[in-house]
Structures are given as structure tokens and as C-alpha cells.
Design a protein around this motif. Structure first.
Motif, PDB file in Angstrom:
ATOM      1  N   GLY A 323     -11.873 111.467 -33.897  1.00  0.00           N
ATOM      2  CA  GLY A 323     -11.622 111.966 -32.549  1.00  0.00           C
ATOM      3  C   GLY A 323     -11.529 110.808 -31.576  1.00  0.00           C
ATOM      4  N   VAL A 324     -10.410 110.714 -30.889  1.00  0.00           N
ATOM      5  CA  VAL A 324     -10.193 109.589 -29.977  1.00  0.00           C
ATOM      6  C   VAL A 324     -11.215 109.623 -28.848  1.00  0.00           C
ATOM      7  N   GLU A 325     -11.467 110.799 -28.287  1.00  0.00           N
ATOM      8  CA  GLU A 325     -12.410 110.883 -27.176  1.00  0.00           C
ATOM      9  C   GLU A 325     -13.804 110.424 -27.590  1.00  0.00           C
ATOM     10  N   ARG A 326     -14.203 110.754 -28.822  1.00  0.00           N
ATOM     11  CA  ARG A 326     -15.524 110.313 -29.293  1.00  0.00           C
ATOM     12  C   ARG A 326     -15.580 108.791 -29.371  1.00  0.00           C
ATOM     13  N   LEU A 327     -14.530 108.188 -29.915  1.00  0.00           N
ATOM     14  CA  LEU A 327     -14.495 106.735 -30.001  1.00  0.00           C
ATOM     15  C   LEU A 327     -14.494 106.113 -28.602  1.00  0.00           C
ATOM     16  N   ALA A 328     -13.723 106.702 -27.681  1.00  0.00           N
ATOM     17  CA  ALA A 328     -13.682 106.180 -26.307  1.00  0.00           C
ATOM     18  C   ALA A 328     -15.047 106.312 -25.627  1.00  0.00           C
ATOM     19  N   MET A 329     -15.760 107.398 -25.890  1.00  0.00           N
ATOM     20  CA  MET A 329     -17.103 107.572 -25.320  1.00  0.00           C
ATOM     21  C   MET A 329     -18.037 106.464 -25.796  1.00  0.00           C
ATOM     22  N   ILE A 330     -17.925 106.122 -27.074  1.00  0.00           N
ATOM     23  CA  ILE A 330     -18.768 105.060 -27.623  1.00  0.00           C
ATOM     24  C   ILE A 330     -18.428 103.725 -26.977  1.00  0.00           C
ATOM     25  N   LEU A 331     -17.146 103.431 -26.899  1.00  0.00           N
ATOM     26  CA  LEU A 331     -16.710 102.140 -26.378  1.00  0.00           C
ATOM     27  C   LEU A 331     -17.028 101.984 -24.899  1.00  0.00           C
ATOM     28  N   HIS A 332     -16.953 103.090 -24.126  1.00  0.00           N
ATOM     29  CA  HIS A 332     -17.168 103.017 -22.680  1.00  0.00           C
ATOM     30  C   HIS A 332     -18.564 103.489 -22.273  1.00  0.00           C
ATOM     31  N   GLN A 333     -19.438 103.727 -23.273  1.00  0.00           N
ATOM     32  CA  GLN A 333     -20.821 104.145 -23.023  1.00  0.00           C
ATOM     33  C   GLN A 333     -20.875 105.359 -22.093  1.00  0.00           C
ATOM     34  N   ALA A 334     -19.997 106.319 -22.351  1.00  0.00           N
ATOM     35  CA  ALA A 334     -19.940 107.542 -21.542  1.00  0.00           C
ATOM     36  C   ALA A 334     -20.840 108.609 -22.149  1.00  0.00           C
ATOM     37  N   ASP A 335     -21.424 109.439 -21.307  1.00  0.00           N
ATOM     38  CA  ASP A 335     -22.294 110.502 -21.796  1.00  0.00           C
ATOM     39  C   ASP A 335     -21.693 111.890 -21.624  1.00  0.00           C
ATOM     40  N   ASP A 336     -20.474 111.965 -21.080  1.00  0.00           N
ATOM     41  CA  ASP A 336     -19.841 113.267 -20.860  1.00  0.00           C
ATOM     42  C   ASP A 336     -18.334 113.108 -21.046  1.00  0.00           C
ATOM     43  N   VAL A 337     -17.800 113.773 -22.074  1.00  0.00           N
ATOM     44  CA  VAL A 337     -16.377 113.625 -22.383  1.00  0.00           C
ATOM     45  C   VAL A 337     -15.497 114.206 -21.279  1.00  0.00           C
ATOM     46  N   ARG A 338     -16.010 115.151 -20.520  1.00  0.00           N
ATOM     47  CA  ARG A 338     -15.231 115.725 -19.420  1.00  0.00           C
ATOM     48  C   ARG A 338     -15.013 114.688 -18.319  1.00  0.00           C
ATOM     49  N   LYS A 339     -16.047 113.955 -17.977  1.00  0.00           N
ATOM     50  CA  LYS A 339     -15.909 112.917 -16.956  1.00  0.00           C
ATOM     51  C   LYS A 339     -15.033 111.776 -17.465  1.00  0.00           C
ATOM     52  N   LEU A 340     -15.167 111.451 -18.748  1.00  0.00           N
ATOM     53  CA  LEU A 340     -14.352 110.389 -19.326  1.00  0.00           C
ATOM     54  C   LEU A 340     -12.877 110.759 -19.295  1.00  0.00           C
ATOM     55  N   SER A 341     -12.554 112.003 -19.650  1.00  0.00           N
ATOM     56  CA  SER A 341     -11.163 112.433 -19.771  1.00  0.00           C
ATOM     57  C   SER A 341     -10.550 112.827 -18.434  1.00  0.00           C
ATOM     58  N   PHE A 342     -11.319 113.504 -17.595  1.00  0.00           N
ATOM     59  CA  PHE A 342     -10.790 114.039 -16.343  1.00  0.00           C
ATOM     60  C   PHE A 342     -11.567 113.488 -15.161  1.00  0.00           C
ATOM     61  N   GLY A 343     -11.624 112.160 -15.087  1.00  0.00           N
ATOM     62  CA  GLY A 343     -12.428 111.505 -14.054  1.00  0.00           C
ATOM     63  C   GLY A 343     -12.037 111.876 -12.649  1.00  0.00           C
ATOM     64  N   GLN A 344     -10.746 112.260 -12.434  1.00  0.00           N
ATOM     65  CA  GLN A 344     -10.306 112.572 -11.073  1.00  0.00           C
ATOM     66  C   GLN A 344     -10.975 113.831 -10.528  1.00  0.00           C
ATOM     67  N   PHE A 345     -11.568 114.654 -11.404  1.00  0.00           N
ATOM     68  CA  PHE A 345     -12.219 115.877 -10.944  1.00  0.00           C
ATOM     69  C   PHE A 345     -13.708 115.654 -10.649  1.00  0.00           C
ATOM     70  N   TYR A 346     -14.187 114.430 -10.845  1.00  0.00           N
ATOM     71  CA  TYR A 346     -15.598 114.130 -10.641  1.00  0.00           C
ATOM     72  C   TYR A 346     -15.724 113.000  -9.621  1.00  0.00           C
ATOM     73  N   PRO A 347     -16.769 113.059  -8.780  1.00  0.00           N
ATOM     74  CA  PRO A 347     -16.932 111.994  -7.775  1.00  0.00           C
ATOM     75  C   PRO A 347     -17.040 110.634  -8.450  1.00  0.00           C
ATOM     76  N   PRO A 348     -16.211 109.671  -8.056  1.00  0.00           N
ATOM     77  CA  PRO A 348     -16.281 108.351  -8.684  1.00  0.00           C
ATOM     78  C   PRO A 348     -17.484 107.565  -8.181  1.00  0.00           C
ATOM     79  N   THR A 349     -17.919 106.635  -8.975  1.00  0.00           N
ATOM     80  CA  THR A 349     -18.964 105.711  -8.558  1.00  0.00           C
ATOM     81  C   THR A 349     -18.308 104.426  -8.092  1.00  0.00           C
ATOM     82  N   LEU A 350     -18.525 104.061  -6.838  1.00  0.00           N
ATOM     83  CA  LEU A 350     -17.943 102.853  -6.280  1.00  0.00           C
ATOM     84  C   LEU A 350     -18.996 101.761  -6.212  1.00  0.00           C
ATOM     85  N   THR A 351     -18.652 100.585  -6.686  1.00  0.00           N
ATOM     86  CA  THR A 351     -19.547  99.450  -6.560  1.00  0.00           C
ATOM     87  C   THR A 351     -19.448  98.879  -5.149  1.00  0.00           C
ATOM     88  N   ASP A 352     -20.354  97.976  -4.834  1.00  0.00           N
ATOM     89  CA  ASP A 352     -20.280  97.327  -3.526  1.00  0.00           C
ATOM     90  C   ASP A 352     -18.976  96.551  -3.372  1.00  0.00           C
TER      91      ASP A 352
END
Length: 528
Positions: A323-352
Motif C-alpha cells: 500500500g503506497v499510503e502505508r509506505l508514505a505514512m512510514i516515510l513521513h512519520q504520519a499518524d493519520d492517512v486522511r491528513k497525509l492524503s487530503f491535507g488541504q481539508f485539515y488545518p496546516p501546521t505553519l512553522t515560524d
């Protein structure tokens, strides 16, 4: 106009006064021109899933696998051929394709009167027969549904908007249509497509056949969650040939995942035991990553001869999928495949640093003379900031838009200073807060550890004054620009991008660009 990259770089470097850098770096000085869109100065980010897909494609291609496209729409009978008695359990989680039936629309006196009431004219027998024929042709499928409005407008001699009104008001059959399911399904796993592809090509290609496909699959989950989606990407491959064994799967898994930094590998029997694999061959791949330790990343096995026999395939076939999404979650240390795949629907985290890029100047002069004037205003005002008032100091003499000007900074009131104490404040980003702070001991920690924007109040107010003077000069006039107490970013000619404002307010951070400015700049037409 043709885009000239070299000219773009040259002019950008001039505009930014030597602050051009390759790559997504923060500019060392604020821009003095808006000649080019701001997004053109940063390297865009790829989507993590598609970035992973691209790397998987390159890994497969480098290992000698040909790329293929497998069918997405799979007939129900194919699932029965592949899974046998287990097919019903598999079909329980697939999406069936449905569509709207074409209604049998009758033309009676009631419908004719309804059309006449909307169009405001009578329908003769010839037009009525043409209308009936048109609807009959639609029912038979002589033309597509999206052409129905146009066809009716031709028959009735009216515009498309009136036809839409007629369909809604006179023919409720269209509004009451309900979709009907077919026996076609959306592919729930890549194996469905591989069996169909192998049945056509195994006798027409030299062996071993080595193919891969990375594409969407669809699974009717009860609900989507942090680890599963109804639409996901499968990166799957097959190796078909007389001497194919499980060793092929191990070799492919190691070669494929090594490209992503995985090092050690373990192969464990998979207890799920899908019916399309030979008993005892379904294997899970666990790999160790320097950051993520041991994780399950893939499954492989040898296709069942009985399932292959349904398609006339007479050679062993190894299949590996991940599963590509599973591999991407591992590589990007993501804990939610929905946020990883559809980030535009979730509030982004902005750095300073992200917030620093979102702070800019609202108004700036558009001419070279205006930019020189702004620099002169800031320099003279800074030099004499603490001079007691009343006082005035010449800043610049020159011509803008054909108007000869003398410009001064002035403070006419008594018992004050040329500038207010906040003029020297500089904008810093500190833990999500946007702050204008002076160079004092109280704010030493923010200035030492915060992210600098290189924007000072004195510079932004000088740019505002130069822009207003430039505007007045176009009309042959002088003007006075005065900034007193700053309460909002706009009071000191600062703009914060909307997305940054939303992030700061959503996270209950502070925006504090207030302070006493009390700076006045006057331009006078020479000779008046």
C-alpha cells in the motif's frame, strides 16, 4: 510572452538587491519590487503519496519491470473466477457501479399545456411529433444525456435555460430517477487486474514476464479512519515464468524497499491466507528503517494454479503488493492517512519560518526614484530619531513623474522627539506569535531565539510615505504622510497573508505590531 529564465534570474537579483538564493530559502532583505509573483521564488512541495509513487516507479523500472495499466472496472464474474466460494466475502467490500436509467417519457395533453405555459406559445402537431421522436431517441440511446437539453432546444426553438425549466416543471420523471446497480465493480485489489492481464499476455510475451502497476483501488470500508481509506494506491508487481519461486518475492521486496532506506528484512507467514495464493506461500514483509524500526510494508505469494487455470495461464506467477499510503505514512512519520492524503481539508501546521514568509509590506513605491526616496527617509529619520522637537531635516531633493520635489521629515510639536519609540521595532516570529519588538533587554530572548523577518517599522513607514509622495507627484502636488499610534499591522504598512492570520487566530497566538510611531514626512513642490 516567452518566459526567459536567465532574464528572470537577472532581474530578480537586481530587484532583491543581491538577496537571490536558489531553493526555498528566506530572503535576506525584504523585496522592493513586486514585478514577479511571490510563489515563483520558492520550490513547490510534492504530495507525499505521489512523491512516493514516483520513487516506487523509478525503483521498479531500475529493477527491470515494465510498467502496465490494469483494468479498473472488473465484472462480478471475474471475482468469482478468481476467488471461487470466497467471492461473496470479497464482493461484500467492493463498490458496484450504478447509473440512472433513461425514463420512458410520455407526451400527453398535460405535458403540452405545461410547455405552452412556460414558452408562452402554442405547439403545433408537427412540433409535438418531433418532441415525441426526440424523447424516444433519447430513451433508445441515440444520443447522450448531456445532449438532451440541446436537442430539445432545437426541436422547440427555445434557449437551453428554458428547456431546463421545462424538464424540471413538466417532466417529473427526470427528477424522480433512482440509480440502478450493474454487475460491474471497481477494482478492490490489483490482483483482479493481473489475472485478466496475464490471461491475455502470458503466451504473447517472452518469459519471465516482469510487470508492475501503481494505481488506485477501491474498498467499501464501513468507515474511513486513521489507517484506511476507501480509495487507496496499490504498488503491485508480477513475475511469471517456469522457474519462478518465493525467492523472487524476497529479492523484489529487498530491492524495492532498499531504495527507501530500509536495511534489514524479515519474511513471516501471513495468517490471512488469501484464496488466490497457493497455500503456504503468502508472506508478509517486515523491514527495519533507521528511523521507524520494524514495520510491515508488503505482502507477496505465488498465485494459485487453480485460479490461474481459470484464465488459461500455465506458468507460476509471483505477485508482490504494498500500500503506497502505508509506505508514505512510514516515510513521513504520519499518524493519520486522511491528513497525509487530503491535507488541504485539515488545518496546516505553519512553522515560524512559514509565518515569516507570510509577513510583507502593503504599499511600496513603483519607481526607482521612489525606492531611493524610501531608503533616504529611513536613513535620515533613523539618524535623527532622538532629536528634540520641534525639528525638521531635509531628506531628498529630486524629480518624480516630472515633478521637482523637496522632501523632509518633521515633528512640529514641542517637547517631543523626531520619532516615536516604536519606529525602531522589528518584526519577529516567536512560537507562532507575530511581534514587533524593540532592541531592549526585555525582548532580548525573542530577538535571540525568534525568527527574524528583516522588517522594521521605520522601513515600512518610509515605504508608505514614498509611495504616497510618488502618487501625489503624478498629479504635480506635494503631500504630508503622518503615522501616529499604530494599533493594527496596516497602521505600519505591514500585511499578513490571510492563511497566516487564520493559523495565528486558530491557535490563539498573538499578533502585536502596536506602538507609538509619530513620524511625519512632507513633500513640497519646488518653487511653491
Amino acid at each position: 510572452m516567452k518566459f526567459d529564465a536567465e532574464e528572470f534570474r537577472k532581474r530578480s537579483k537586481e530587484d532583491f538587491e543581491g538577496a537571490w538564493h536558489d531553493g526555498p530559502k528566506v530572503l535576506s532583505t525584504p523585496p522592493v519590487s513586486r514585478q514577479y509573483p511571490r510563489y515563483m521564488y520558492r520550490r513547490a512541495r510534492p504530495h507525499p503519496v505521489f512523491d512516493t509513487i514516483q520513487k516506487l516507479r523509478q525503483a521498479y523500472l531500475s529493477m527491470g519491470f515494465d510498467e502496465a495499466m490494469n483494468p479498473v472496472i472488473v465484472e462480478e464474474q471475474e471475482v468469482y473466477r478468481q476467488f471461487g466460494p470466497e467471492a461473496m466475502a470479497v464482493l461484500d467490500r467492493v463498490f458496484y457501479l450504478g447509473g440512472l436509467p433513461r425514463p420512458n417519457v410520455g407526451i400527453a395533453r398535460k405535458q403540452i399545456e405545461g410547455i405552452e405555459a412556460i414558452t408562452g406559445r402554442s405547439i403545433d402537431s408537427q412540433t409535438e411529433e418531433a418532441l415525441r421522436t426526440c424523447l424516444h431517441r433519447y430513451k433508445k440511446g441515440d444520443f447522450d444525456g448531456d445532449d438532451l437539453t440541446h436537442e430539445l432546444s432545437v426541436v422547440l426553438g427555445i434557449d437551453d435555460a428554458t428547456v431546463v425549466h421545462i424538464l424540471d416543471a413538466v417532466f417529473p420523471e427526470f427528477r424522480e430517477l433512482a440509480p440502478e446497480s450493474s454487475r460491474s465493480t471497481l477494482r478492490s485489489h490489483m490482483t483482479s487486474g493481473w489475472f485478466m492481464s496475464l490471461g491475455e499476455c502470458w503466451m504473447r510475451h517472452p518469459h519471465p514476464i516482469r510487470m508492475f502497476s501503481i494505481d488506485r483501488c477501491f474498498r467499501r470500508e464501513q468507515e474511513e479512519g486513521a489507517t484506511r481509506l476507501m480509495s487507496y494506491h496499490s504498488a503491485s508487481c508480477i513475475v511469471a515464468g517456469e522457474d519462478v519461486t518465493l525467492d523472487e518475492g524476497m529479492a523484489v521486496a529487498e530491492g524495492l524497499l532498499s531504495a527507501f532506506g530500509f536495511t534489514d528484512f524479515e519474511f513471516r507467514p501471513d495468517e490471512k491466507r488469501s484464496k488466490y495464493y497457493m497455500p503456504g506461500t503468502q508472506t508478509e514483509v517486515y523491514a527495519r528503517h533507521p528511523v521507524h524500526d520494524w514495520v510491515e510494508v508488503a505482502t507477496f505469494g505465488i498465485y494459485s494454479p487453480s485460479a490461474l487455470g481459470e484464465y488459461g495461464v500455465g506458468i507460476p506467477v509471483m505477485n508482490l503488493g504494498l500500500g503506497v499510503e502505508r509506505l508514505a505514512m512510514i516515510l513521513h512519520q504520519a499518524d493519520d492517512v486522511r491528513k497525509l492524503s487530503f491535507g488541504q481539508f485539515y488545518p496546516p501546521t505553519l512553522t515560524d519560518r512559514d509565518l515569516a514568509r507570510a509577513v510583507s509590506v502593503r504599499e511600496e513605491p513603483s519607481t526607482e526614484a521612489g525606492r531611493v526616496l524610501a531608503q533616504a527617509i529611513a536613513a535620515v529619520a533613523t539618524e535623527h530619531a532622538a532629536e528634540p522637537s520641534p525639528c525638521s531635516f531635509p531628506v531628498w531633493s529630486g524629480e518624480i513623474s516630472g515633478t521637482a520635489l523637496d522632501v523632509i521629515v518633521i515633528e512640529p510639536e514641542e517637547k517631543s522627539k523626531l520619532l516615536g519609540p516604536a519606529c525602531g521595532n522589528e518584526v519577529f516570529i516567536n512560537e507562532g506569535a507575530i511581534l514587533g519588538v524593540p532592541d531592549t533587554e526585555k525582548f532580548a530572548n525573542i530577538r535571540a531565539n525568534g525568527t527574524r523577518t528583516e522588517i522594521r517599522f521605520i522601513d515600512t513607514v518610509a515605504l508608505l510615505a514614498a509611495a504616497r509622495i510618488e502618487e501625489a507627484a503624478r498629479c504635480g502636488e506635494g503631500t504630508a504622510v503622518q503615522v501616529k499610534m499604530a494599533k493594527l499591522p496596516s497602521d505600519v504598512n505591514i500585511k499578513i497573508a490571510d492563511h497566516a492570520m487564520r493559523f495565528v487566530t486558530d491557535n490563539q497566538k498573538k499578533i502585536d505590531l502596536r506602538g507609538p510611531i509619530f513620524m511625519t514626512v512632507e513633500s513640497r513642490v519646488r518653487g511653491e
